[in-house]
Design a protein around this motif. Structure first.
Motif, PDB file in Angstrom:
ATOM      1  N   MET A 365       0.817  -1.212   0.000  1.00  0.00           N
ATOM      2  CA  MET A 365       0.000   0.000   0.000  1.00  0.00           C
ATOM      3  C   MET A 365       0.853   1.267   0.000  1.00  0.00           C
ATOM      4  SD  MET A 365      -3.251  -0.805   2.506  1.00  0.00           S
ATOM      5  CE  MET A 365      -2.221  -1.107   3.937  1.00  0.00           C
ATOM      6  N   THR A 366       2.070   1.196   0.482  1.00  0.00           N
ATOM      7  CA  THR A 366       2.920   2.389   0.558  1.00  0.00           C
ATOM      8  C   THR A 366       4.025   2.342  -0.489  1.00  0.00           C
ATOM      9  OG1 THR A 366       4.222   1.284   2.295  1.00  0.00           O
ATOM     10  CG2 THR A 366       2.442   2.733   3.004  1.00  0.00           C
ATOM     11  N   THR A 367       5.039   1.535  -0.263  1.00  0.00           N
ATOM     12  CA  THR A 367       6.175   1.481  -1.177  1.00  0.00           C
ATOM     13  C   THR A 367       5.792   0.900  -2.528  1.00  0.00           C
ATOM     14  OG1 THR A 367       7.487   1.033   0.810  1.00  0.00           O
ATOM     15  CG2 THR A 367       8.599   0.816  -1.301  1.00  0.00           C
ATOM     16  N   GLY A 368       4.805   0.019  -2.559  1.00  0.00           N
ATOM     17  CA  GLY A 368       4.426  -0.645  -3.798  1.00  0.00           C
ATOM     18  C   GLY A 368       4.045   0.317  -4.903  1.00  0.00           C
ATOM     19  N   TRP A 369       3.352   1.417  -4.584  1.00  0.00           N
ATOM     20  CA  TRP A 369       3.000   2.390  -5.616  1.00  0.00           C
ATOM     21  C   TRP A 369       3.965   3.562  -5.653  1.00  0.00           C
ATOM     22  CZ3 TRP A 369       2.178   7.373  -4.097  1.00  0.00           C
ATOM     23  CH2 TRP A 369       1.880   7.590  -2.746  1.00  0.00           C
ATOM     24  N   LEU A 370       4.684   3.798  -4.540  1.00  0.00           N
ATOM     25  CA  LEU A 370       5.605   4.929  -4.497  1.00  0.00           C
ATOM     26  C   LEU A 370       6.888   4.655  -5.280  1.00  0.00           C
ATOM     27  CD1 LEU A 370       5.922   7.728  -3.313  1.00  0.00           C
ATOM     28  CD2 LEU A 370       6.954   6.706  -1.278  1.00  0.00           C
ATOM     29  N   VAL A 382      11.983  14.765 -13.313  1.00  0.00           N
ATOM     30  CA  VAL A 382      11.095  15.594 -12.511  1.00  0.00           C
ATOM     31  C   VAL A 382      11.664  15.799 -11.119  1.00  0.00           C
ATOM     32  CG1 VAL A 382       8.791  15.740 -11.496  1.00  0.00           C
ATOM     33  CG2 VAL A 382       9.076  14.893 -13.830  1.00  0.00           C
ATOM     34  N   ILE A 383      12.233  14.750 -10.523  1.00  0.00           N
ATOM     35  CA  ILE A 383      12.881  14.836  -9.225  1.00  0.00           C
ATOM     36  C   ILE A 383      14.263  14.213  -9.334  1.00  0.00           C
ATOM     37  CG2 ILE A 383      10.722  14.793  -7.909  1.00  0.00           C
ATOM     38  CD1 ILE A 383      11.225  11.832  -7.372  1.00  0.00           C
ATOM     39  N   GLY A 384      15.139  14.577  -8.402  1.00  0.00           N
ATOM     40  CA  GLY A 384      16.469  14.019  -8.386  1.00  0.00           C
ATOM     41  C   GLY A 384      16.489  12.641  -7.760  1.00  0.00           C
ATOM     42  N   ALA A 385      17.560  11.911  -7.992  1.00  0.00           N
ATOM     43  CA  ALA A 385      17.681  10.560  -7.455  1.00  0.00           C
ATOM     44  C   ALA A 385      17.688  10.574  -5.927  1.00  0.00           C
ATOM     45  CB  ALA A 385      18.957   9.901  -7.998  1.00  0.00           C
ATOM     46  N   GLY A 386      18.303  11.606  -5.342  1.00  0.00           N
ATOM     47  CA  GLY A 386      18.346  11.691  -3.882  1.00  0.00           C
ATOM     48  C   GLY A 386      16.968  11.808  -3.269  1.00  0.00           C
ATOM     49  N   TRP A 387      16.149  12.703  -3.838  1.00  0.00           N
ATOM     50  CA  TRP A 387      14.783  12.858  -3.318  1.00  0.00           C
ATOM     51  C   TRP A 387      13.951  11.600  -3.558  1.00  0.00           C
ATOM     52  CZ3 TRP A 387      13.580  16.230   0.114  1.00  0.00           C
ATOM     53  CH2 TRP A 387      14.223  17.468   0.159  1.00  0.00           C
ATOM     54  N   ALA A 388      14.211  10.909  -4.656  1.00  0.00           N
ATOM     55  CA  ALA A 388      13.477   9.672  -4.920  1.00  0.00           C
ATOM     56  C   ALA A 388      13.793   8.617  -3.866  1.00  0.00           C
ATOM     57  CB  ALA A 388      13.823   9.145  -6.312  1.00  0.00           C
ATOM     58  N   VAL A 389      15.065   8.511  -3.495  1.00  0.00           N
ATOM     59  CA  VAL A 389      15.433   7.557  -2.448  1.00  0.00           C
ATOM     60  C   VAL A 389      14.795   7.926  -1.126  1.00  0.00           C
ATOM     61  CG1 VAL A 389      17.374   6.650  -1.111  1.00  0.00           C
ATOM     62  CG2 VAL A 389      17.592   6.932  -3.591  1.00  0.00           C
ATOM     63  N   VAL A 390      14.807   9.220  -0.796  1.00  0.00           N
ATOM     64  CA  VAL A 390      14.175   9.670   0.454  1.00  0.00           C
ATOM     65  C   VAL A 390      12.690   9.327   0.465  1.00  0.00           C
ATOM     66  CG1 VAL A 390      13.557  11.709   1.807  1.00  0.00           C
ATOM     67  CG2 VAL A 390      15.862  11.491   0.879  1.00  0.00           C
ATOM     68  N   ALA A 391      12.001   9.530  -0.657  1.00  0.00           N
ATOM     69  CA  ALA A 391      10.563   9.245  -0.722  1.00  0.00           C
ATOM     70  C   ALA A 391      10.288   7.757  -0.535  1.00  0.00           C
ATOM     71  CB  ALA A 391       9.995   9.724  -2.055  1.00  0.00           C
ATOM     72  N   VAL A 392      11.101   6.912  -1.190  1.00  0.00           N
ATOM     73  CA  VAL A 392      10.895   5.471  -1.070  1.00  0.00           C
ATOM     74  C   VAL A 392      11.158   5.006   0.356  1.00  0.00           C
ATOM     75  CG1 VAL A 392      11.727   3.216  -1.825  1.00  0.00           C
ATOM     76  CG2 VAL A 392      11.351   5.034  -3.498  1.00  0.00           C
ATOM     77  N   LEU A 393      12.214   5.526   0.981  1.00  0.00           N
ATOM     78  CA  LEU A 393      12.514   5.151   2.365  1.00  0.00           C
ATOM     79  C   LEU A 393      11.412   5.617   3.317  1.00  0.00           C
ATOM     80  CD1 LEU A 393      16.369   5.835   2.560  1.00  0.00           C
ATOM     81  CD2 LEU A 393      15.197   3.627   2.392  1.00  0.00           C
ATOM     82  N   ALA A 394      10.884   6.817   3.051  1.00  0.00           N
ATOM     83  CA  ALA A 394       9.785   7.299   3.886  1.00  0.00           C
ATOM     84  C   ALA A 394       8.560   6.411   3.735  1.00  0.00           C
ATOM     85  CB  ALA A 394       9.448   8.742   3.512  1.00  0.00           C
TER      86      ALA A 394
END
Length: 502
Positions: A365-370, A382-394
């Motif tokens: 429900m969370t990481t699966g779609w994020l 659209v976003i940098g790799a760093g922010w993408a990693v932060v979003a997935v970890l969150a």
């Protein structure tokens, strides 16, 4: 009530008003469209609108008749399309009395009779207060049926000693289970269900012609010169304040003068400030209660209480709005009449495999779609790799939290009279279902549940949502629950039946 009765004559005052309210939108559209072309036509349309509203308002009084005959409620209504409604009294599930402000000014009530069918409820609008109360008592059988013996039975009153000192006992006084405490309005902002109400309030305010055109440029210039953070904080505080005030006011309007009472074997809930509603259901049709604690309400120790009733269109009978969880449990225990065993019983947990499955579902429900969105955002820059990693970890961290909450809320228990089921992730839900309310069972095993011999056990009932599901329970425990709650199923080899599907 064997003779035919009509609606109260005061409906002739309410009917035209209600008809005018329904006709006002098409009438305004017609007047604007025609009036722009032929202004003189407005002189003709206005009286036609008034006459039409009066005629439509008078028709219900002329065409509606009702009576109780042979243990049936008979209602005849309609002018061109005549309707003859028949409802056996034994099929009546609820009787609601509603009153708008205009109804209350004229001492009238709208009666809504629920029979548990999908076609809706039988409506009688408008009856006098005495008529409505008498009809509700007759339909729900709340009047004492005891009749003293007379000479027709071969005895006279003196022979059986019927006199003032031995008169039949009076009906017991109503027992009030709950009343509204205005301080409960503090729980309203923690219920997202009222967000739509506040959004509607903002939309209504926006429609007013406020003098923003003259001051808009000045406000914009000030916002540019001021700190953007200061503007953001002020805007957030303003929205939060509007949310708190709007939701609290909506709460008080909806639940004002709340009174939950037990009388004559019925539960009666009365509430409402402008439009009052009085709903009565037979206690014999209550099959359990459901205590809901959304995550925001849990932060302030609040909860909502509902009862599960057979025969209602929606199957759920609201008992209490957002209120202290301890008070909700106390009232729920009184409705169940089980001494608090159901709502306070400790739940048996389902083990580490059920916990693992809860975490897997939460991660989907969370990481699966994020995760796909983050990868796509990086690919299209659209976003940098760093922010993408932060979003997935969150998202993964949120999934862990949700998985732990879902397992903490999962469990079951059995009391002497009820089956208790706990479930939910962000909203903690405890359902207490009477054993006599279970009319069937379903056990399902998914491909992944089979690895650990787990099943999803569903108790079928005629109340509420018509089922209560217990997820990821051990198959042997599920079979034991079925045999304990429904002993008549003991002659079936349930374990073998499930094993044959593996």
């Amino acid at each position: 009530m064997s003779d035919w009765q009509r609606l109260d004559p005061r409906v002739l005052l309410i009917g035209p008003v209600e008809a005018a309210r329904q006709l006002v939108v098409p009438a305004v559209i017609a007047m604007v469209g025609i009036g722009s072309q032929q202004p003189r036509a407005l002189l003709l349309l206005t009286p036609l609108f008034v006459i039409g509203a009066v005629v439509l308002g008078v028709i219900p009084w002329l065409t509606t008749r009702f009576r109780i005959e042979d243990e049936r409620l008979l209602v005849h209504t309609g002018l061109l399309n005549r309707k003859q409604l028949t409802a056996p009294i034994e099929r009546v599930r609820s009787v609601d009395l509603e009153a708008t402000v205009l109804h209350r000014l004229l001492s009238l009530r709208k009666v809504l009779v629920g029979t548990g069918v999908d076609d809706g409820r039988i409506e009688l609008d408008s009856l006098s207060v005495a008529q409505a109360q008498d009809l509700r008592e007759r339909l729900l059988g709340s009047r004492p049926a005891a009749v003293p013996a007379t000479a027709e039975d071969g005895l006279d009153a003196s022979s059986v000693g019927l006199h003032e000192s031995t008169a039949l006992p009076a009906a017991p006084a109503p027992v009030v289970l709950a009343r509204l405490d205005p301080r409960w309005a503090r729980f309203a902002p923690f219920s997202l269900a009222r967000l739509a109400v506040v959004a509607g309030l903002v939309g209504a305010i926006w429609q007013f012609d406020l003098p923003v055109e003259e001051t808009g440029q000045d406000v914009w210039n000030w916002a540019v010169q001021a700190s953007i953070w200061l503007v953001g904080i002020g805007l957030a505080l303003g929205l939060i304040s509007l949310w708190c005030v709007g939701s609290a006011l909506s709460y008080l309007v909806s639940w004002w003068d709340l009174r939950l009472a037990r009388e004559h074997g019925n539960l009666t809930l009365t509430r409402g400030l402008f439009t009052t509603t009085s709903t009565t259901v037979e206690e014999d049709r209550i099959r359990g209660v459901e205590l809901q604690e959304p995550v925001l309400l849990r932060m302030v120790r609040g909860a909502e209480l509902k009862s599960l009733v057979t025969g209602l269109d929606e199957g759920v009978y609201p008992v209490l709005p957002q209120c202290p969880v301890a008070f909700a449990r106390d009232v729920g225990s009184q409705v169940l009449d089980d001494g608090g065993a159901g709502l306070s019983a400790p739940l048996a947990q389902h083990g580490r495999f059920a916990r693992r499955r809860g975490h897997v579902r939460a991660q989907w429900m969370t990481t699966g779609w994020l995760l796909p969105l983050a990868v796509a955002g990086v690919l299209v820059d659209v976003i940098g790799a760093g922010w993408a990693v932060v979003a997935v970890l969150a998202g993964a961290g949120l999934g862990v939290l949700v998985g732990e909450m879902s397992y903490a809320h999962l469990g079951h228990a059995l009391t002497g009279t009820h089956l208790v089921v706990g479930r939910g992730a962000l909203t903690r839900i405890r359902t207490v279902l009477a054993r006599r309310g279970v009319i069937g069972w379903t056990m399902r095993q998914s491909l992944f549940q089979r690895r650990h011999d787990l099943v999803t056990l569903t108790a079928t009932t005629a109340a509420g949502n018509e089922f209560v599901a217990l997820r990821d329970v051990d198959r042997a425990i599920a079979v034991a629950l079925i045999r304990e709650v429904s002993p008549t199923l003991g002659r079936w080899d349930l374990a073998a039946a499930v094993s044959s599907r593996r």
